[in-house]
Motif scaffolding. Structure first.
Motif, PDB file in Angstrom:
ATOM      1  N   LYS A  43       0.870  -1.334  -0.011  1.00 36.06           N
ATOM      2  CA  LYS A  43       0.223  -0.135  -0.416  1.00 36.06           C
ATOM      3  C   LYS A  43       0.742   1.409  -0.067  1.00 36.06           C
ATOM      4  O   LYS A  43       0.401   2.353  -0.139  1.00 36.06           O
ATOM      5  N   MET A  44       2.234   0.707   0.117  1.00 36.16           N
ATOM      6  CA  MET A  44       3.236   2.403   0.128  1.00 36.16           C
ATOM      7  C   MET A  44       3.087   2.898  -1.016  1.00 36.16           C
ATOM      8  O   MET A  44       3.519   1.621  -2.004  1.00 36.16           O
ATOM      9  N   GLY A 116       2.919  -1.901 -10.803  1.00 39.50           N
ATOM     10  CA  GLY A 116       2.046  -0.961 -11.092  1.00 39.50           C
ATOM     11  C   GLY A 116       2.333  -0.767 -12.669  1.00 39.50           C
ATOM     12  O   GLY A 116       1.163  -0.399 -13.846  1.00 39.50           O
ATOM     13  N   ARG A 117       3.545  -1.406 -12.788  1.00 40.68           N
ATOM     14  CA  ARG A 117       3.458  -0.885 -14.164  1.00 40.68           C
ATOM     15  C   ARG A 117       2.197  -2.069 -15.851  1.00 40.68           C
ATOM     16  O   ARG A 117       2.404  -2.595 -15.110  1.00 40.68           O
ATOM     17  N   ILE A 118       2.270  -1.029 -16.293  1.00 43.02           N
ATOM     18  CA  ILE A 118       0.935  -2.109 -17.429  1.00 43.02           C
ATOM     19  C   ILE A 118       1.286  -2.257 -18.439  1.00 43.02           C
ATOM     20  O   ILE A 118       2.876  -1.680 -19.107  1.00 43.02           O
ATOM     21  N   ILE A 119       2.254  -4.010 -18.670  1.00 45.60           N
ATOM     22  CA  ILE A 119       3.344  -4.784 -19.161  1.00 45.60           C
ATOM     23  C   ILE A 119       2.182  -4.814 -21.042  1.00 45.60           C
ATOM     24  O   ILE A 119       3.322  -4.007 -21.701  1.00 45.60           O
ATOM     25  N   ASP A 120       0.824  -4.857 -21.347  1.00 45.81           N
ATOM     26  CA  ASP A 120       0.821  -4.394 -22.859  1.00 45.81           C
ATOM     27  C   ASP A 120      -0.998  -4.624 -22.287  1.00 45.81           C
ATOM     28  O   ASP A 120      -1.883  -4.225 -20.825  1.00 45.81           O
ATOM     29  N   GLU A 121      -1.659  -3.465 -23.333  1.00 45.69           N
ATOM     30  CA  GLU A 121      -2.602  -3.286 -23.311  1.00 45.69           C
ATOM     31  C   GLU A 121      -4.078  -3.641 -24.480  1.00 45.69           C
ATOM     32  O   GLU A 121      -3.324  -2.972 -25.376  1.00 45.69           O
ATOM     33  N   ARG A 134       1.958  -5.320 -13.564  1.00 48.44           N
ATOM     34  CA  ARG A 134       3.238  -5.958 -12.860  1.00 48.44           C
ATOM     35  C   ARG A 134       2.637  -6.167 -11.815  1.00 48.44           C
ATOM     36  O   ARG A 134       1.981  -4.649 -10.973  1.00 48.44           O
ATOM     37  N   VAL A 135       2.422  -6.917 -10.426  1.00 48.10           N
ATOM     38  CA  VAL A 135       2.232  -6.994  -8.864  1.00 48.10           C
ATOM     39  C   VAL A 135       3.385  -7.677  -7.635  1.00 48.10           C
ATOM     40  O   VAL A 135       4.669  -8.496  -9.216  1.00 48.10           O
ATOM     41  N   PRO A 136       3.529  -7.515  -6.726  1.00 44.61           N
ATOM     42  CA  PRO A 136       4.880  -8.208  -6.611  1.00 44.61           C
ATOM     43  C   PRO A 136       4.666  -9.607  -6.558  1.00 44.61           C
ATOM     44  O   PRO A 136       3.177 -10.001  -6.293  1.00 44.61           O
ATOM     45  N   ILE A 137       5.373 -10.548  -6.591  1.00 50.90           N
ATOM     46  CA  ILE A 137       4.937 -12.054  -6.378  1.00 50.90           C
ATOM     47  C   ILE A 137       4.781 -12.008  -4.555  1.00 50.90           C
ATOM     48  O   ILE A 137       4.201 -13.251  -4.866  1.00 50.90           O
ATOM     49  N   GLY A 138       5.557 -11.230  -3.732  1.00 50.33           N
ATOM     50  CA  GLY A 138       4.753 -11.745  -2.235  1.00 50.33           C
ATOM     51  C   GLY A 138       5.510 -11.742  -1.398  1.00 50.33           C
ATOM     52  O   GLY A 138       6.455 -10.832  -0.989  1.00 50.33           O
ATOM     53  N   MET A 139       5.920 -13.285  -0.612  1.00 47.34           N
ATOM     54  CA  MET A 139       6.273 -13.519   0.587  1.00 47.34           C
ATOM     55  C   MET A 139       8.516 -14.697  -0.208  1.00 47.34           C
ATOM     56  O   MET A 139       7.713 -15.698  -0.914  1.00 47.34           O
ATOM     57  N   THR A 423       5.061 -10.619 -10.599  1.00 52.11           N
ATOM     58  CA  THR A 423       4.287 -11.665 -11.445  1.00 52.11           C
ATOM     59  C   THR A 423       3.659 -10.430 -12.165  1.00 52.11           C
ATOM     60  O   THR A 423       3.021  -9.362 -11.777  1.00 52.11           O
ATOM     61  N   TYR A 424       2.493 -11.174 -13.019  1.00 56.30           N
ATOM     62  CA  TYR A 424       1.664  -9.688 -13.378  1.00 56.30           C
ATOM     63  C   TYR A 424      -0.405 -10.490 -12.820  1.00 56.30           C
ATOM     64  O   TYR A 424      -0.391 -11.955 -12.688  1.00 56.30           O
ATOM     65  N   LYS A 425      -0.969  -9.680 -13.143  1.00 50.20           N
ATOM     66  CA  LYS A 425      -2.544  -9.487 -13.275  1.00 50.20           C
ATOM     67  C   LYS A 425      -2.341  -9.001 -14.465  1.00 50.20           C
ATOM     68  O   LYS A 425      -2.755  -8.160 -14.633  1.00 50.20           O
ATOM     69  N   TRP A 426      -4.263  -9.547 -14.270  1.00 47.70           N
ATOM     70  CA  TRP A 426      -5.027  -8.940 -16.299  1.00 47.70           C
ATOM     71  C   TRP A 426      -6.193  -8.563 -14.644  1.00 47.70           C
ATOM     72  O   TRP A 426      -7.150  -8.854 -13.686  1.00 47.70           O
ATOM     73  N   GLN A 427      -6.475  -7.376 -16.178  1.00 48.57           N
ATOM     74  CA  GLN A 427      -7.100  -6.481 -15.136  1.00 48.57           C
ATOM     75  C   GLN A 427      -8.222  -5.372 -16.277  1.00 48.57           C
ATOM     76  O   GLN A 427      -7.920  -5.964 -17.745  1.00 48.57           O
TER      77      GLN A 427
END
Length: 436
Positions: A43-44, A116-121, A134-139, A423-427
């Protein structure tokens, strides 16, 4: 206070956690705390994370005397225990290396944030907009040996990319790692980063490694940094995705059309700059038509490097020892080098295909066609033309620091830094569409 908290507090005071909690419970507690802290970190803002890293770098510089004192004890114990010269070199810190460590943290802080970077759209015919973000992998779990700088590098890269990290360093660097971790986390906390984002396993019990490898659902990725036996065990036993390389059996091929002076400089540097790093050249391949093979081996011999060669190589200089079959598959990490005379580019490609570990391979040549074929046909994570293999390093690639070198073909390859820790997620953005 729960068992995990009690054991951590006891370990930090110089004790052992073993009598308080078993390794699986310890790892679970640390991982759950890290996952909770990672959600706060995510969140930071990117600016807040960068500023916290700069504070961490400043804390490392202030703590240099404490870190050096701890490291001196580790080096003394390591030498007494018979650690190899290469391992001691990886372990040893000095003021310049601490400054380089802090500078690397500052450099990571200054890098562009991939989160938060948009890889493609793209837009679908029905009007929906699809994005990959792009999102963090986590732990992230890091299991490493010898190199204390990994403590700072891994922490900085994980914080910058929005990940939490659980660090398990080797016993030979235990004091150094604790001192570095304490200083860095203190600086990060000044910037508002929860301490649980960067945790250090408070025991050298080897069973903790097994617990980390089995922590599926708690640890999202394991990165091993160390010797072949460690990495092989991690790759064999992990129930968690692993990002690693096993060996650094790196080749430099000197083509018949190489500039002799350039070739001498590259070959000497590739082996002898630092023999214990994973980017060090372990096999030199020389085109049978290269005009000055003695000019390549003489500087190596004079620098104290032991050469082991095939029959044609041994005829160049009587100081060269005959190679055994195992030499072509050896990662020496020492002042030892295997050398083979090969029949041109085809001979080099055949040898590399058979013996390379897929880490880093280089060609020295002024022939553009030969260079293009080498760069295209050698299937390694890093392929180099007219430069030393010692550049196989995240900092030299402009990545600030690296969490490791990956030789696999999935997710990330070569030096892994910020982008490799995402990694990434789809929006999917709709406007009322329903599927017929």
């Amino acid at each position: 206070m729960d068992a995990v908290s009690t054991s951590v507090e006891y370990a930090e005071s110089g004790g052992t956690v073993d009598q308080f909690v078993d390794p699986a419970v310890l790892v679970e507690g640390l991982a759950r705390a890290g996952r909770a802290a990672q959600r706060q970190l995510a969140k930071m803002s990117t600016t807040t994370r960068a500023e916290a890293l700069h504070l961490g770098a400043a804390a490392l510089r202030r703590a240099a005397p404490v870190i050096l004192e701890a490291n001196a004890k580790d080096v003394e114990d390591g030498e007494a225990a018979g650690l190899s010269a290469a391992m001691v070199d990886r372990l040893r810190l000095d003021p310049a290396r601490i400054e380089a460590m802090a500078a690397a943290v500052d450099q990571v802080a200054a890098l562009d944030d991939p989160v938060g970077r948009i890889i493609d759209e793209s837009s679908r015919p029905n009007g929906m907009v699809l994005r990959r973000v792009r999102v963090p992998i986590g732990m992230i779990g890091i299991i490493y040996e010898s190199r204390p700088n990994v403590t700072a590098d891994a922490a900085a890269l994980c914080v910058r990319s929005g990940n939490a990290v659980l660090l398990r360093g080797g016993s030979e660097a235990a004091r150094s790692n604790r001192a570095i971790h304490s200083a860095l986390v203190g600086g990060l906390a000044q910037g508002g980063v929860p301490a649980e984002v960067v945790q250090f396993v408070p025991t050298q019990d080897r069973a903790v490694v097994g617990a980390m490898l089995a922590a599926s659902g708690l640890i999202d990725m394991i990165v091993p940094r160390g010797g072949k036996s460690l990495v092989a065990r991690v790759q064999a036993d992990a129930r968690v995705p692993v990002l690693a390389h096993l060996d650094g059996i790196n080749h430099t091929f000197v083509d018949r059309d190489a500039d002799p002076a350039m070739a001498r400089g590259i070959v000497l540097n590739a082996k002898m700059r630092r023999t214990g790093v994973c980017g060090a050249m372990e096999t030199l391949l020389v085109d049978v038509l290269f005009p000055d093979p003695h000019g390549l081996v003489e500087p190596l011999l004079e620098a104290g490097c032991e050469l082991r060669g095939d029959a044609r190589t041994c005829s160049i200089d009587p100081r060269i020892k005959p190679a055994e079959p195992a030499d072509w598959d050896a990662e020496y990490l020492d002042a030892v080098l295997s050398v083979a005379i090969v029949d041109g580019l085809e001979g080099a490609l055949t040898h590399i295909t058979r013996h390379s570990s897929g880490h880093t391979d280089a060609i020295v040549t002024e022939n553009g066609d030969a260079a293009s074929r080498f760069l295209s046909e050698v299937d390694s994570a890093i392929v180099i033309h007219n430069a030393s293999s010692q550049f196989a390093d995240g900092g030299e690639f402009g990545l600030g620091a690296e969490i490791g070198i990956a030789t696999g073909r999935l997710h990330a390859r070569g030096p892994v830094a910020l982008e490799g820790l995402t990694t990434y997620k789809w929006q999917v953005l709709g406007s009322g569409q329903i599927r017929p």
